[in-house]
Design an enzyme around this catalytic site. Structure first.
Site, mmCIF file in Angstrom:
data_model
loop_
_atom_site.group_PDB
_atom_site.id
_atom_site.type_symbol
_atom_site.label_atom_id
_atom_site.label_comp_id
_atom_site.label_asym_id
_atom_site.label_seq_id
_atom_site.Cartn_x
_atom_site.Cartn_y
_atom_site.Cartn_z
ATOM 1 N N ILE A 89 0.841 -1.339 -0.136
ATOM 2 C CA ILE A 89 -0.096 0.013 0.021
ATOM 3 C C ILE A 89 0.899 1.379 -0.047
ATOM 4 O O ILE A 89 1.717 1.500 0.817
ATOM 5 C CB ILE A 89 -0.877 -0.058 1.220
ATOM 6 C CG1 ILE A 89 -1.760 -1.180 1.305
ATOM 7 C CG2 ILE A 89 -1.918 1.354 1.158
ATOM 8 C CD1 ILE A 89 -2.708 -1.486 -0.043
ATOM 9 N N LYS A 90 0.554 2.113 -0.982
ATOM 10 C CA LYS A 90 1.419 3.224 -1.187
ATOM 11 C C LYS A 90 0.616 4.454 -0.625
ATOM 12 O O LYS A 90 -0.486 4.359 -0.935
ATOM 13 C CB LYS A 90 1.711 3.629 -2.861
ATOM 14 C CG LYS A 90 2.913 4.394 -3.203
ATOM 15 C CD LYS A 90 3.070 4.362 -4.630
ATOM 16 C CE LYS A 90 4.251 5.176 -4.996
ATOM 17 N NZ LYS A 90 4.445 5.312 -6.430
ATOM 18 N N LEU A 91 1.545 5.204 0.424
ATOM 19 C CA LEU A 91 0.927 6.318 0.936
ATOM 20 C C LEU A 91 1.531 7.243 1.113
ATOM 21 O O LEU A 91 2.853 7.443 0.981
ATOM 22 C CB LEU A 91 0.689 5.624 2.557
ATOM 23 C CG LEU A 91 0.018 4.414 2.958
ATOM 24 C CD1 LEU A 91 0.721 3.790 4.111
ATOM 25 C CD2 LEU A 91 -1.438 4.765 3.057
#
Ligand code: E4P
Length: 222
Positions: A89-91
């Site tokens: 998950i890219k945040l």
């Protein structure tokens, strides 16, 4: 240094995977928007295309502003492909992004904190439990700063303090960036397919191949 492809384009991802140099894929909202497809569908498609890579980054969409909104999106994303371990998950590098990062990291979900432009941001992301931190070289170069120097410093910081987040050198614009971040100690460079193609080539390789072919033809004839 490992290589990821920075793309949401199926044809480019297939080409890079086939060459056998790929350890992962990164996407972002701009890259997915360019494809004109539904975000979750494309992530699912990519996960299926590259089963042997360590990570496929899917970024929470720009309308997820609070940590809760980001976590809710992440929880939907990790359901794709039956909780495939590759999904990352890219945040965004915001306080809410960090909060979501800590929450997901504690649940054993891989995270990539993106849009890193300072050493301090990288430190915060690593302390929030990020699996990967993504400093953007090209965008720093664009404003007359030295993007590679940022990677040099983050690599040193992580070494001194034994931080185990991996550095993904992102916003890589040309072959010299690749060499320099590799020598600086980036764990990964994420690059478009055009750069994989470029760094595979050298005029002397082409000349050498032409000479081998010509000599071979002569020998076969005689
Ligand atoms: C990285 O994860 C980003 O998707 C990307 O490298 C951004 O590159 P750009 O600055 O060329 O858009």
């Amino acid at each position: 240094m490992k290589l990821f492809i920075d793309s949401a384009n199926v044809a480019d991802i297939k080409k890079a995977y086939k060459v056998g140099v790929l350890s992962g894929v990164t996407t972002n909202p701009s890259l997915v928007a360019k494809e004109g497809v539904k975000f979750e569908d494309r992530i699912e498609e990519i996960l299926k295309l590259v089963p042997k890579v360590e990570s496929v980054s899917a970024e929470v969409t720009p309308d997820a502003i609070t940590a809760e909104e980001m976590i809710a999106q992440a929880e939907e994303l990790i359901k794709i492909n039956n909780y495939d371990k590759n999904i990352t998950i890219k945040l965004p590098m915001t306080l809410d992004g960090l909060e979501a990062c800590r929450y997901l990291a504690d649940k054993g979900i891989k995270t990539n904190v993106t849009l890193i432009f300072t050493v301090n941001q990288a430190l915060l992301a690593a302390r929030a439990g990020a699996t990967y931190v993504s400093p953007f070289l090209g965008r720093l170069d664009d404003i007359s700063e030295d993007g590679v120097q940022l990677v040099v410093k983050i690599a040193e910081l992580f070494r001194i303090h034994n931080l185990d987040a991996q550095i993904i050198a992102a916003s890589v614009r040309h072959p010299d960036h690749v060499t320099r971040v590799a020598m600086a100690g980036a764990h990964i460079a994420t690059v478009p397919f055009s750069i994989i193609e470029q760094i595979s080539k050298h005029p002397l390789t082409d000349q050498g191949l032409e000479k081998f072919a010509a000599d071979w033809k002569k020998a076969v004839k005689s």
